[in-house]
Design a protein around this motif. Structure first.
Motif, PDB file in Angstrom:
ATOM      1  N   ALA A   1       0.741  -3.044   3.512  1.00 49.14           N
ATOM      2  CA  ALA A   1       0.383  -2.410   2.244  1.00 49.14           C
ATOM      3  C   ALA A   1      -0.484  -1.183   2.460  1.00 49.14           C
ATOM      4  CB  ALA A   1      -0.340  -3.419   1.354  1.00 49.14           C
ATOM      5  N   VAL A   2      -1.318  -1.211   3.500  1.00 49.31           N
ATOM      6  CA  VAL A   2      -2.188  -0.069   3.783  1.00 49.31           C
ATOM      7  C   VAL A   2      -1.405   1.059   4.444  1.00 49.31           C
ATOM      8  CG1 VAL A   2      -4.185   0.689   5.132  1.00 49.31           C
ATOM      9  CG2 VAL A   2      -4.253  -1.490   3.926  1.00 49.31           C
TER      10      VAL A   2
ATOM     11  N   ALA B   1       0.122 -13.244   6.054  1.00 50.09           N
ATOM     12  CA  ALA B   1      -0.651 -12.593   4.986  1.00 50.09           C
ATOM     13  C   ALA B   1      -1.408 -11.379   5.516  1.00 50.09           C
ATOM     14  CB  ALA B   1      -1.618 -13.603   4.373  1.00 50.09           C
ATOM     15  N   ALA B   2      -1.981 -11.497   6.710  1.00 49.03           N
ATOM     16  CA  ALA B   2      -2.700 -10.361   7.293  1.00 49.03           C
ATOM     17  C   ALA B   2      -1.754  -9.198   7.578  1.00 49.03           C
ATOM     18  CB  ALA B   2      -3.404 -10.805   8.579  1.00 49.03           C
TER      19      ALA B   2
ATOM     20  N   VAL C   1      -1.117  -7.321   4.442  1.00 51.01           N
ATOM     21  CA  VAL C   1      -2.213  -6.393   4.127  1.00 51.01           C
ATOM     22  C   VAL C   1      -2.062  -5.111   4.934  1.00 51.01           C
ATOM     23  CG1 VAL C   1      -4.706  -6.064   4.260  1.00 51.01           C
ATOM     24  CG2 VAL C   1      -3.766  -8.243   3.447  1.00 51.01           C
ATOM     25  N   ARG C   2      -1.774  -5.232   6.229  1.00 54.19           N
ATOM     26  CA  ARG C   2      -1.593  -4.048   7.063  1.00 54.19           C
ATOM     27  C   ARG C   2      -0.424  -3.204   6.564  1.00 54.19           C
ATOM     28  NH1 ARG C   2      -0.154  -5.153  12.518  1.00 54.19           N
ATOM     29  NH2 ARG C   2      -0.669  -2.955  12.874  1.00 54.19           N
TER      30      ARG C   2
ATOM     31  N   LEU D   1      -6.399  -5.699  12.375  1.00 53.68           N
ATOM     32  CA  LEU D   1      -6.914  -5.212  11.094  1.00 53.68           C
ATOM     33  C   LEU D   1      -8.025  -4.181  11.305  1.00 53.68           C
ATOM     34  CD1 LEU D   1      -7.014  -8.540   9.030  1.00 53.68           C
ATOM     35  CD2 LEU D   1      -5.394  -6.652   8.798  1.00 53.68           C
TER      36      LEU D   1
END
Length: 702
Positions: free
Chosen positions: A119-120, A112-113, A116-117, A70
Motif C-alpha cells: 500500500a505504501v 498483513a505486513a 502494508v508495504r 518495514l
C-alpha cells in the motif's frame, strides 16, 4: 558443521543483497547517500542475525526480518528487494519447527505486513490487491513445503523411538524370560515338591505310631509327583513353542495358539469373523495377547475344559469384540471341590495385563464367572480407530487424509493466474476465478490418487479453449487459464512420480502430460485464429504442432517427474532401512528369549524331570525314604537352576523393572515336630504365562 550450515545461507543472502544494492549503484556511479548506505548495511546485519537464530526461535526470526523490511520503506526499493527471500526462509523454519496454529498466525502476520508495504509502495488498488494475492500464494506454498518437511521429521523421530524402544526391550528379552520362568518354576517346586518332602518326613517320624500314614504318604507322593511331572512337561512344552510371526493375520495366529493349547489338554474352538481374519497391527497384537492370557488361565484353572474363542466386529463403530469362555473344570480337575471363583484367585497380574492391553487402545475388558453357567468369561472391546472421536465431526471418506498442506498447494496454484487476470483485465477476474479453482481442486488428492488428479487437471485444461470457442473468455484470460492448467499439470506430474508407484510404472507420465497440454494449447491457438487447421494442413499440421509443442512441454515435465521419482526412492529407502532395523531388533529379541527358554528347558529335562520321575517310581515301589530323598534332590536341582537364573539376571546390564516380585525357593525342609500330611500351598501366587512367551518381552504392558 551444524553451525556452518546454520549461518551459511543468511550470509550468502546478505552478500547478494549488498552486491545488488548499494553495490550495483556504486559500480554504475549513481549517488548513494551516507545515511541510506549505513541503513542498508545495518539492515543486512539485522537480517543475517535474525536468520542465524531461525532454528532455535523461528517465529521471532520471521517477525524480526519482516520488521526490518518495514523499516527499510524510506530506502530505495532495491535496498530490501532480496531481503524478501529471507522472509520466506524464516517462514519455512516456522512451518517446520512450530505447530500449525503458530505457523498460520505468523503467515497471516507476514501477509498483513506485506500488504502494508504494498500500500505504501504501489499506487493503484489493483496493484496492491495483486501484490497481496501473490504474497499469499507464496506464503501458502512455503507453509505447505514446511509442513511436509515437518511430517517427514516427525515420521523419522517416531521410527527412531520405535527402534530405541525395541532395542531396550531386546536388551531385557532374556532377562524377562528368566524372571518369568523363575516364577513358574518356583510355583511348581514350592507347591508340589515341598509338600512331598513334608508329607514323607511326617510319615517317617510317625510311622511306628500311625502305620496308616505311610500308605497315605506314598499315595500322596505318587499323585503329587505325577502332577509335578505334568506341570513341568507343560512348562517345557510352552518354552519350546515358538511364537507366531507378528506380521501374520489374526486368524492364523489365534489358530496356531489354539492348536498349541489343544496339545496341552484344552478343547478350544476358534471363531474369527471374516472381516477380521486378515487383521494385523496393534489391535491384532492386543487381541492375540488377551486370547493367549485367557487360554493360559483356562489351562491352569480348568484343565481339559472346552473353551470358545470368538472374535467379531461390533455393531457400532466397527470395534473388535473378543470373547473367551470356558466351561469350568471337568473330570479329575473338578474333583478337588474348589469353587470356580476360588480357582481364579491369584496375583491378578494376568487380568491386569489384559486390561492394560485393552486400555492402551482405548478399549475395555471384563473378566469374571459366566452368568449362563459354570466357567469363566473374558470379554474385551478394542476400537479399531475408524470411528470419529467424540466431540468431533466425522469427515467424509473423500476428505480423510487431507491436511493444510494440500489446501495450501491448491490455493498457491490458483493464486498466480488470478493475479495475472487481475492485472490485465480486472473486470474478468470473477469469471476466471471459477476455472482456476477447478484446475487447483484435483490437486487436493494428488497424494492419495495422483493419476486421477493429473487426468482431472488435464481434462479441466480444456476450459480455456472451450471458453474461447463459445466467446465467453477474452484471449488474455484464456491464456491465463491455460497457464494455470499447465502449472497444475506440473504439480500433478510431480505427484505421480512421487506417490503413484515405482519409476518403471510411472515413466510414461511426462509424455501424457505433454500431449494433453499440447492439445489444449493448439486448441486455444485455433480458437484465436492463430492456426487454422482446416485450411492450412489438416491432420498433418495438427500432428506436427502436437509433436513440436509437446516437446517443449516434455522436458520440464520429465524433469519434474524425475525429481518426484527420486524423492519417492529416497523416502522408500529410508523407510525400508528403518523397517529392517526394527524388524531385525524385534527378531533378535524373540530369538534371544526363545533360546533362553530352550536352554532352561534342556536343564529341566536333564535334572529336575529325572528326579521328579524318580519320586513317582519310588512311591509306587513303596520306598518312602527314597521318595523324600528324590523330592529333596529335585528341589535341590531346581534351586540350583533358579540360582543360576538369578545370578545371570543380576549381571545383566538392564536393571530389573520395578515391581517385579523376587521369589526365593525354599530349601528342603526339616521338621522340628510332627505334622499332618497336608499339601503346603505356595506363598507366591501363580504367574500367568503362555505358549508364545517370546512375544511378550516386546510389549511394555507385560
Amino acid at each position: 558443521m551444524e553451525r556452518i550450515r546454520n549461518w551459511l545461507l543468511p550470509v550468502l543472502l546478505a552478500i547478494q543483497q549488498l552486491a545488488f544494492w548499494p553495490g550495483r549503484a556504486l559500480r554504475d556511479g549513481d549517488p548513494v547517500g551516507a545515511v541510506p548506505l549505513a541503513a542498508a548495511l545495518g539492515a543486512a546485519v539485522a537480517v543475517t542475525v535474525a536468520l542465524g537464530v531461525r532454528r532455535r526461535h523461528p517465529a521471532v526470526a520471521a517477525l524480526a526480518v519482516e520488521a526490518v523490511l518495514l523499516a527499510c520503506l524510506p530506502l530505495p526499493e532495491d535496498a530490501a528487494l532480496l531481503h524478501s527471500i529471507s522472509v520466506l526462509v524464516a517462514l519455512y523454519s516456522v512451518a517446520v519447527r512450530c505447530d500449525d496454529r503458530r505457523a498460520a498466525l505468523v503467515g497471516a502476520v507476514l501477509t498483513a505486513a506485506e500488504a502494508v508495504r504494498a500500500a505504501v509502495q504501489l499506487g493503484s488498488a489493483a496493484e496492491v490487491g495483486g501484490e497481496v494475492l501473490v504474497t499469499g500464494a507464496l506464503v501458502l506454498t512455503v507453509l505447505g513445503l514446511g509442513r511436509g518437511r515437518r511430517r517427514w521429521h516427525a515420521g523419522r523421530r517416531a521410527a527412531a523411538r520405535d527402534l530405541a524402544r525395541a532395542e531396550a526391550e531386546r536388551g531385557r528379552a532374556a532377562t524377562t524370560e528368566r524372571q518369568r520362568l523363575a516364577r513358574e518354576l518356583h510355583d511348581v517346586s514350592a507347591h508340589h515338591l515341598t509338600s512331598v518332602v513334608v508329607t514323607a518326613d511326617a510319615a517317617l517320624r510317625l510311622g511306628e505310631r500311625k502305620p496308616e500314614l505311610t500308605a497315605q504318604a506314598l499315595e500322596f507322593a505318587a499323585d503329587s509327583g505325577r502332577e509335578t511331572l505334568a506341570s513341568l512337561h507343560r512348562l517345557v512344552a510352552m518354552m519350546r513353542t515358538s511364537a507366531a510371526d507378528e506380521d501374520s493375520a489374526l486368524e492364523e495366529r489365534v489358530g496356531e495358539l489354539a492348536d498349541g493349547f489343544a496339545r496341552l489338554g484344552l478343547r478350544p474352538a476358534v471363531e474369527v469373523a471374516q472381516g477380521l481374519a486378515a487383521l494385523t497391527g496393534p489391535v491384532a497384537d492386543a487381541a492375540f495377547g488377551i486370547v493367549r492370557e485367557a487360554l493360559t488361565n483356562a489351562l491352569r484353572y480348568a484343565p481339559g475344559a472346552a473353551v470358545r474363542v470368538r472374535v467379531a466386529v461390533a455393531d457400532d463403530e466397527g470395534a473388535v469384540d473378543l470373547t473367551v469362555e470356558d466351561g469350568g473344570a471337568c473330570g479329575d480337575a473338578a474333583a478337588g471341590g474348589a469353587p470356580a471363583a476360588r480357582q481364579r484367585l491369584g496375583s491378578g497380574r494376568g487380568t491386569t495385563g489384559m486390561r492394560e492391553r485393552a486400555a492402551a487402545l482405548g478399549g475395555t475388558l471384563e473378566a469374571g464367572p459366566r452368568e449362563d453357567g459354570p466357567g469363566w468369561s473374558v470379554r474385551a472391546r478394542l476400537p479399531r480407530g475408524t470411528a470419529a472421536p467424540r466431540g468431533r465431526v466425522a469427515r467424509h471418506p473423500a476428505l480423510r487424509g487431507l491436511d493444510a498442506t494440500d489446501g495450501a498447494t491448491a490455493l498457491a496454484v490458483a493464486a498466480f493466474p488470478v493475479f495475472a487476470v487481475l492485472v490485465e483485465r480486472p473486470s474478468d477476474v470473477w469469471l476466471a476465478t471459477g476455472p482456476v479453482l477447478a484446475h487447483a481442486l484435483p490437486l487436493l488428492w494428488r497424494r492419495r490418487a495422483p493419476w486421477a488428479a493429473l487426468c482431472a487437471v488435464l481434462a479441466l485444461t480444456w476450459l480455456a479453449p472451450l471458453g474461447r470457442a463459445f466467446g465467453l473468455l477474452h484471449p488474455d484470460v484464456a491464456l491465463c487459464l491455460l497457464v494455470s492448467g499447465g502449472v497444475a499439470a506440473c504439480v500433478g506430474v510431480y505427484a505421480v512420480g512421487a506417490y503413484a508407484g515405482p519409476a518403471r510404472v510411472t515413466w510414461p507420465v511426462p509424455a501424457v502430460g505433454a500431449a494433453g497440454l499440447a492439445l489444449a494449447s493448439i486448441a486455444v491457438a485455433s480458437a484465436d485464429g492463430i492456426a487454422d487447421l482446416r485450411t492450412e494442413g489438416g491432420f498433418g499440421l495438427l500432428l506436427f504442432l502436437v509433436c513440436a509443442v509437446g516437446l517443449a512441454f516434455l522436458f520440464p515435465l520429465a524433469a519434474l517427474w524425475a525429481v518426484g521419482a527420486a524423492v519417492r526412492t529416497r523416502r522408500e529407502r529410508v523407510r525400508a532401512y528403518e523397517d529392517h532395523a526394527l524388524a531385525a531388533t524385534v527378531h533378535s529379541a524373540v530369538v534371544e528369549a526363545y533360546e533362553e527358554r530352550c536352554r532352561i528347558a534342556e536343564e529341566l529335562r536333564g535334572e529336575v524331570l529325572r528326579h521328579a520321575s524318580d519320586v513317582i517310581t519310588r512311591a509306587e515301589a513303596g520306598d518312602l525314604g527314597a521318595v523324600a530323598d528324590g523330592a529333596r534332590a529335585a528341589l535341590s536341582a531346581m534351586r540350583d537352576l533358579l540360582s543360576t537364573l538369578r545370578e545371570t539376571t543380576a549381571s545383566a546390564t538392564t536393571p530389573t523393572p520395578p515391581g517385579t516380585p523376587k521369589e526365593t525357593l525354599p530349601s528342603p525342609p526339616t521338621l522340628p515336630r510332627a505334622r499332618t500330611a497336608k499339601s503346603a500351598p505356595a506363598n507366591g501366587a501363580p504367574a500367568k504365562s503362555g505358549p508364545a512367551a517370546a512375544r511378550t518381552v516386546l510389549e511394555p504392558s507385560e
